[in-house]
Design a protein around this motif. Structure first.
Motif, mmCIF file in Angstrom:
data_model
loop_
_atom_site.group_PDB
_atom_site.id
_atom_site.type_symbol
_atom_site.label_atom_id
_atom_site.label_comp_id
_atom_site.label_asym_id
_atom_site.label_seq_id
_atom_site.Cartn_x
_atom_site.Cartn_y
_atom_site.Cartn_z
ATOM 1 N N ALA A 160 0.833 -1.203 -0.091
ATOM 2 C CA ALA A 160 -0.004 0.034 0.168
ATOM 3 C C ALA A 160 1.044 1.343 0.020
ATOM 4 N N CYS A 161 2.104 1.225 -0.732
ATOM 5 C CA CYS A 161 2.846 2.561 -0.908
ATOM 6 C C CYS A 161 2.900 2.859 -2.346
ATOM 7 N N SER A 162 3.209 4.261 -2.538
ATOM 8 C CA SER A 162 3.263 4.597 -3.908
ATOM 9 C C SER A 162 4.293 3.958 -4.829
ATOM 10 N N CYS A 163 4.192 4.070 -6.139
ATOM 11 C CA CYS A 163 5.367 3.550 -6.672
ATOM 12 C C CYS A 163 5.737 4.370 -7.983
ATOM 13 N N LEU A 164 6.756 4.549 -8.439
ATOM 14 C CA LEU A 164 7.204 5.138 -9.766
ATOM 15 C C LEU A 164 8.189 3.812 -10.374
ATOM 16 N N LEU A 165 7.938 3.615 -11.600
ATOM 17 C CA LEU A 165 8.478 2.721 -12.317
ATOM 18 C C LEU A 165 9.428 3.419 -13.397
ATOM 19 N N VAL A 166 10.508 2.894 -13.666
ATOM 20 C CA VAL A 166 11.658 3.326 -14.547
ATOM 21 C C VAL A 166 11.762 2.576 -15.850
ATOM 22 N N ALA A 167 11.570 3.148 -16.951
ATOM 23 C CA ALA A 167 11.822 2.462 -18.180
ATOM 24 C C ALA A 167 13.083 2.250 -18.479
ATOM 25 N N TRP A 168 13.930 1.941 -17.486
ATOM 26 C CA TRP A 168 15.363 1.261 -17.988
ATOM 27 C C TRP A 168 15.560 0.237 -16.899
ATOM 28 N N GLY A 169 15.969 -0.909 -17.133
ATOM 29 C CA GLY A 169 16.333 -2.083 -16.348
ATOM 30 C C GLY A 169 15.952 -3.214 -16.389
ATOM 31 N N TYR A 170 15.298 -4.005 -15.559
ATOM 32 C CA TYR A 170 15.089 -5.312 -15.748
ATOM 33 C C TYR A 170 13.925 -5.689 -16.842
ATOM 34 N N ALA A 171 12.542 -5.076 -16.642
ATOM 35 C CA ALA A 171 11.561 -5.317 -17.613
ATOM 36 C C ALA A 171 11.575 -4.621 -18.768
ATOM 37 N N SER A 172 10.607 -5.131 -19.503
ATOM 38 C CA SER A 172 10.418 -4.312 -20.899
ATOM 39 C C SER A 172 9.344 -3.290 -20.623
ATOM 40 N N THR A 173 9.619 -2.313 -21.346
ATOM 41 C CA THR A 173 8.728 -0.962 -21.110
ATOM 42 C C THR A 173 7.175 -1.477 -21.433
ATOM 43 N N ALA A 174 7.135 -2.160 -22.454
ATOM 44 C CA ALA A 174 5.886 -2.416 -22.842
ATOM 45 C C ALA A 174 5.100 -3.213 -21.624
ATOM 46 N N ASP A 175 5.640 -3.871 -20.693
ATOM 47 C CA ASP A 175 5.091 -4.569 -19.541
ATOM 48 C C ASP A 175 4.700 -3.646 -18.499
ATOM 49 N N LEU A 176 5.503 -2.636 -18.389
ATOM 50 C CA LEU A 176 5.396 -1.648 -17.344
ATOM 51 C C LEU A 176 4.444 -0.515 -17.695
ATOM 52 N N GLU A 177 4.116 -0.298 -19.056
ATOM 53 C CA GLU A 177 3.244 0.674 -19.418
ATOM 54 C C GLU A 177 1.599 0.239 -19.012
ATOM 55 N N ASP A 178 1.455 -1.049 -18.816
ATOM 56 C CA ASP A 178 0.150 -1.435 -18.560
ATOM 57 C C ASP A 178 -0.064 -1.399 -16.972
ATOM 58 N N TRP A 179 0.742 -0.955 -16.289
ATOM 59 C CA TRP A 179 0.917 -1.025 -14.781
ATOM 60 C C TRP A 179 0.366 0.350 -14.468
#
Length: 125
Positions: free
Chosen positions: A86-105
């Motif tokens: 239950a905390c906030s989240c900021l995702l970054v488009a560099w690193g482990y996951a593909s950007t496409a996966d992160l865009e849906d979150w």
């Protein structure tokens, strides 16, 4: 940017699913002057992310509520960990996951370091 946040008084931590014996020397080599506390890789003390246990322990150690934390992550494991705690989240488009996966979150996706910095400075830390 990490050094600037530390200098501004932000509390900073590292929480990784990589083994602790790998995480600790890597972070201390890359950021020897940044006071990450705690600096945790996986050790068996807590279940791996996305279980919220380690993140909740950080909140307890810092004396803050989970909703007052912002987890910066590069994977859906990180996003789910933040959600489970239950905390906030900021995702970054560099690193482990593909950007496409992160865009849906349903969390902001930062594509550049200045974008991340701008979003963090608008967040409580």
């Amino acid at each position: 940017m990490v050094r600037s946040l530390a200098a501004a008084g932000a509390k900073l931590s590292v929480l990784s699913n990589k083994p602790h014996e790998v995480t600790l020397p890597m972070v201390r080599t890359l950021f020897p002057d940044v006071p990450f506390s705690p600096l945790w890789g996986f050790s068996g003390r807590f279940p791996r992310k996305p279980a919220p246990d380690a993140l909740l322990a950080i909140a307890t150690e810092w004396g803050v509520r989970p909703q007052d934390l912002t987890l910066v992550g590069d994977s859906l494991f990180d996003a789910r960990t933040a959600s489970n705690a239950a905390c906030s989240c900021l995702l970054v488009a560099w690193g482990y996951a593909s950007t496409a996966d992160l865009e849906d979150w349903p969390a902001p996706l930062c594509r550049t370091v200045p974008d991340l910095q701008a979003k963090l400075l608008g967040s409580p830390f």
